[in-house]
Design an enzyme around this catalytic site. Structure first.
Site, mmCIF file in Angstrom:
data_model
loop_
_atom_site.group_PDB
_atom_site.id
_atom_site.type_symbol
_atom_site.label_atom_id
_atom_site.label_comp_id
_atom_site.label_asym_id
_atom_site.label_seq_id
_atom_site.Cartn_x
_atom_site.Cartn_y
_atom_site.Cartn_z
ATOM 1 N N LYS A 40 0.825 -1.216 0.000
ATOM 2 C CA LYS A 40 0.000 0.000 0.000
ATOM 3 C C LYS A 40 0.855 1.259 0.000
ATOM 4 O O LYS A 40 0.640 2.158 -0.813
ATOM 5 C CB LYS A 40 -0.899 -0.012 1.243
ATOM 6 C CG LYS A 40 -1.488 1.341 1.599
ATOM 7 C CD LYS A 40 -2.205 1.275 2.943
ATOM 8 C CE LYS A 40 -2.474 2.605 3.563
ATOM 9 N NZ LYS A 40 -1.376 3.212 4.286
ATOM 10 N N ASN A 41 1.814 1.324 0.916
ATOM 11 C CA ASN A 41 2.540 2.591 1.058
ATOM 12 C C ASN A 41 3.536 2.840 -0.074
ATOM 13 O O ASN A 41 3.978 3.968 -0.260
ATOM 14 C CB ASN A 41 3.186 2.699 2.441
ATOM 15 C CG ASN A 41 2.125 2.933 3.514
ATOM 16 O OD1 ASN A 41 0.987 3.299 3.201
ATOM 17 N ND2 ASN A 41 2.472 2.707 4.772
ATOM 18 N N CYS A 135 -6.090 14.025 11.511
ATOM 19 C CA CYS A 135 -5.374 12.781 11.749
ATOM 20 C C CYS A 135 -6.264 11.780 12.444
ATOM 21 O O CYS A 135 -7.102 12.136 13.249
ATOM 22 C CB CYS A 135 -4.176 13.100 12.619
ATOM 23 S SG CYS A 135 -3.540 11.684 13.434
ATOM 24 N N ARG A 141 -0.291 15.375 12.686
ATOM 25 C CA ARG A 141 0.556 14.830 11.614
ATOM 26 C C ARG A 141 1.098 16.001 10.807
ATOM 27 O O ARG A 141 0.553 16.360 9.775
ATOM 28 C CB ARG A 141 -0.239 13.839 10.752
ATOM 29 C CG ARG A 141 -0.527 12.543 11.501
ATOM 30 C CD ARG A 141 -1.242 11.521 10.660
ATOM 31 N NE ARG A 141 -0.383 10.873 9.693
ATOM 32 C CZ ARG A 141 -0.744 9.815 8.976
ATOM 33 N NH1 ARG A 141 -1.937 9.294 9.131
ATOM 34 N NH2 ARG A 141 0.083 9.276 8.118
ATOM 35 N N ARG A 417 -9.194 0.261 3.541
ATOM 36 C CA ARG A 417 -8.290 1.229 2.905
ATOM 37 C C ARG A 417 -6.927 0.593 2.657
ATOM 38 O O ARG A 417 -6.169 1.066 1.819
ATOM 39 C CB ARG A 417 -8.101 2.443 3.811
ATOM 40 C CG ARG A 417 -9.375 3.235 3.994
ATOM 41 C CD ARG A 417 -9.088 4.522 4.693
ATOM 42 N NE ARG A 417 -8.417 5.413 3.768
ATOM 43 C CZ ARG A 417 -8.594 6.720 3.722
ATOM 44 N NH1 ARG A 417 -9.438 7.291 4.554
ATOM 45 N NH2 ARG A 417 -7.947 7.456 2.869
HETATM 46 N N1 EPU Z 1 6.797 14.256 11.206
HETATM 47 C C1 EPU Z 1 7.105 15.578 11.501
HETATM 48 N N2 EPU Z 1 7.143 16.466 10.458
HETATM 49 C C2 EPU Z 1 6.883 16.114 9.172
HETATM 50 C C3 EPU Z 1 6.582 14.771 8.891
HETATM 51 C C4 EPU Z 1 6.551 13.862 9.935
HETATM 52 O O1 EPU Z 1 7.337 15.928 12.657
HETATM 53 O O2 EPU Z 1 6.945 16.984 8.292
HETATM 54 C C5 EPU Z 1 6.769 13.273 12.316
HETATM 55 C C6 EPU Z 1 5.389 12.642 12.477
HETATM 56 O O3 EPU Z 1 4.583 13.432 13.315
HETATM 57 C C7 EPU Z 1 5.737 11.297 13.080
HETATM 58 C C8 EPU Z 1 7.080 10.949 12.430
HETATM 59 O O4 EPU Z 1 7.603 12.180 11.942
HETATM 60 O O5 EPU Z 1 5.921 11.420 14.457
HETATM 61 C C9 EPU Z 1 7.007 9.967 11.264
HETATM 62 O O6 EPU Z 1 6.078 10.423 10.302
HETATM 63 P P1 EPU Z 1 6.200 10.043 8.747
HETATM 64 O O7 EPU Z 1 6.293 11.304 7.977
HETATM 65 O O8 EPU Z 1 7.258 9.026 8.584
HETATM 66 O O9 EPU Z 1 4.786 9.392 8.466
HETATM 67 P P2 EPU Z 1 3.899 9.533 7.168
HETATM 68 O O10 EPU Z 1 4.756 9.638 5.975
HETATM 69 O O11 EPU Z 1 2.832 10.534 7.383
HETATM 70 C C10 EPU Z 1 3.918 6.985 6.618
HETATM 71 C C11 EPU Z 1 2.913 5.899 6.421
HETATM 72 C C12 EPU Z 1 2.233 5.576 7.739
HETATM 73 C C13 EPU Z 1 3.311 5.162 8.745
HETATM 74 C C14 EPU Z 1 4.418 6.226 8.845
HETATM 75 C C15 EPU Z 1 5.597 5.779 9.690
HETATM 76 C C16 EPU Z 1 2.195 6.297 4.154
HETATM 77 C C17 EPU Z 1 1.115 6.758 3.248
HETATM 78 N N3 EPU Z 1 1.916 6.367 5.457
HETATM 79 O O12 EPU Z 1 3.213 8.104 7.138
HETATM 80 O O13 EPU Z 1 1.416 4.466 7.469
HETATM 81 O O14 EPU Z 1 2.736 5.001 10.019
HETATM 82 O O15 EPU Z 1 4.914 6.526 7.532
HETATM 83 O O16 EPU Z 1 6.151 4.604 9.191
HETATM 84 O O17 EPU Z 1 3.239 5.859 3.718
HETATM 85 C C18 EPU Z 1 -0.435 3.063 7.729
HETATM 86 O O18 EPU Z 1 -0.087 2.498 6.681
HETATM 87 O O19 EPU Z 1 -1.306 2.623 8.502
HETATM 88 C C19 EPU Z 1 0.206 4.318 8.093
HETATM 89 C C20 EPU Z 1 -0.313 5.149 8.963
#
Ligand code: EPU
Length: 450
Positions: A40-41, A135, A141, A417
């Site tokens: 998915k991701n 979120c 987020r 999803r």
């Molecule tokens: N963060 C920041 N600033 C940013 C971005 C992130 O502080 O600009 C923080 C977040 O608050 C969090 C940490 O960094 O504490 C990690 O966030 P990340 O950006 O890695 O998460 P994401 O890209 O929003 C993706 C996956 C999530 C998964 C996370 C962590 C996708 C579409 N989503 O989210 O997947 O939990 O990486 O591995 O790739 C899921 O599949 O159920 C899901 C939630």
């Protein structure tokens, strides 16, 4: 041609689908085989990345899940030509998209729609994108690291009236970007923009998840020059253009891990097919500590659990640490392990909302900030419960499979999803689970996941 068209319609259908719940009669061990789909991701990054490609892209091993459906609908609304070749293969041609504008409401329904910012900045040098909505974990987020990256590459980025507006003077320019937190989303977004930027971009403290590597491989196969994906320093030399081609998405680490956890919880012996065992190490190691036998083969993993579960401690971390997207599922299994286990959430601020639902099934979990202290019980008991997000929903299904009696899981829109055919896959290994249509409820709405 007619078959292709009707297939596309069924894939793109989102609205008007009946709301369902899962009814599970637990306590049956699982036996047989489960086939894992595309990640998915990775898919939710690769589909927006096709916007940057001149000519058609054929994407194989695409999971048929609603997050992907939503992104395809978004591209279609922007003017892309999308054809479904078979259940898991699609052709996407974004050549006809002319404007860097995706400000419509559908954008707010999926988190990964923000990957269009990087893709549009790469292709058009500007972007106007609706902010992904609230979120579903209960915490914040933020996207400050995405914005920091684009700004360093010369974009003026403003967030106003629910839109992210980014402008450049003739396109992004490569530079060095250090991420203050290891972020999957920021790594993906900056990599997208940098693929078509002028000069060289270096992302330091980059995320290393398998889907980051998959996106880099996809972009490279279309003509990009990206090195180091899978390490914490990614070097991207911008190219003039990306050309069409075909690409197959990697298997889903978290889908595989979820079924491994289901076997650990319910007991039994299941061959999980179409996985990359190396990606599963972080999960396999923990399951072995819990007394589960996990055997790696070439592209499958056999999971057997015949003895009582043992306690363990788990801390979620960016890859190659234990994935946060497996935290609720492993916590559900630990509810029935002998002794007290501690689960520490090291990525998100608040990802324990689901514990109240597990408590309804007799689980003994105490949450203290980033920790969940789980005192194993002899058995969970079936109850009516409700999913609050995708992985929480998967955890509740696992708990239902482990429990004595009947569990009814609502909020399954979240689960669908990210999991294709979860009911059929579990029934295929002997689970007593079925999907039941609920009477119409206009209040039911699935919000952001992933
Ligand atoms: N963060 C920041 N600033 C940013 C971005 C992130 O502080 O600009 C923080 C977040 O608050 C969090 C940490 O960094 O504490 C990690 O966030 P990340 O950006 O890695 O998460 P994401 O890209 O929003 C993706 C996956 C999530 C998964 C996370 C962590 C996708 C579409 N989503 O989210 O997947 O939990 O990486 O591995 O790739 C899921 O599949 O159920 C899901 C939630």
């Amino acid at each position: 041609m007619a078959a292709v068209f009707s297939g596309l319609l069924s894939w793109l259908q989102l609205e008007g689908e009946p709301v369902t719940k899962y009814v599970i009669n637990g306590g049956r061990p699982l036996h047989g085989e489960i086939e894992i789909g595309g990640a998915k991701n990775a898919a939710v990054a690769i589909v927006p990345a096709t916007l940057m490609v001149e000519g058609p892209c054929r994407i194989e091993n695409v999971p048929q899940i609603s997050d992907v459906t939503m992104l395809l609908n978004i591209l279609k609304q922007m003017g892309a030509d999308i054809r479904m070749i078979n259940r898991h293969t699609i052709d996407i041609d974004c050549s006809a998209i002319r404007t860097p504008d995706a400000t419509f409401d559908m954008m707010r329904r999926i988190r990964a729609s923000y990957y269009l910012i990087g893709a549009m900045l790469g292709r058009f040098g500007s972007a106007r994108v609706a902010m992904p909505g609230g979120c579903n974990f209960g915490g914040v987020r933020p996207i400050d690291q995405h914005i920091k990256g684009f700004a360093a590459m010369g974009a003026k980025v403003e967030v106003k009236n629910g839109l992210v507006c980014a402008e450049t003077d003739g396109g992004l320019t490569g530079c060095s970007v250090y991420l203050d937190v290891v972020s999957v989303g920021a790594t993906v977004n900056i990599m997208l923009g940098a693929a078509l930027a002028k000069g060289k971009t270096v992302i330091e403290n980059a995320a290393r998840e398998p889907h980051i590597v998959d996106l880099a491989n996809f972009l490279n196969s279309m003509g990009a020059d990206i090195r180091g994906a899978g390490t914490n320093v990614i070097k991207i030399t911008g190219v003039e253009k990306l050309r069409g081609g075909s690409y197959s998405i990697i298997p889903d680490q978290i889908e595989a891990g979820t079924y491994m956890a289901a076997v650990a919880g319910a007991g039994g012996d299941v061959l999980i097919k179409n996985v990359i065992p190396k990606h599963m190490d972080c999960i396999s190691i923990k399951l072995r500590e819990m007394g589960v036998t996990v055997t790696d083969m070439d592209d499958c993993i056999r999971v057997t659990r015949e003895t009582p579960l043992l306690k363990t401690n788990v801390k979620t971390l960016p890859y190659p640490g234990f994935p946060t997207d497996m935290q609720p599922q492993i916590a559900a299994v630990l509810c029935a392990a002998e002794g007290t286990s501690i689960v520490t959430e090291g990525v998100w601020d608040n990802r324990f909302k689901y514990v109240d639902e597990l408590a309804k099934m007799g689980a003994k979990i105490q949450v203290d900030g980033h920790l969940a202290i789980i005192e194993g019980v002899k058995k969970l008991t079936g109850a009516p419960i409700k999913a609050c997000d995708l992985r929480a929903g998967a955890a509740l299904v696992i708990a239902g499979l482990m429990a004595h009696g009947t569990t009814e899981v609502e909020g399954v829109g979240y689960i669908e999803r990210g999991y294709e055919d979860i009911v059929a896959k579990l029934r295929g290994v002997g689970a007593d689970i079925k999907s039941v249509v609920l009477p119409d409820d206009p209040a039911v709405e699935v919000r952001n996941a992933g």
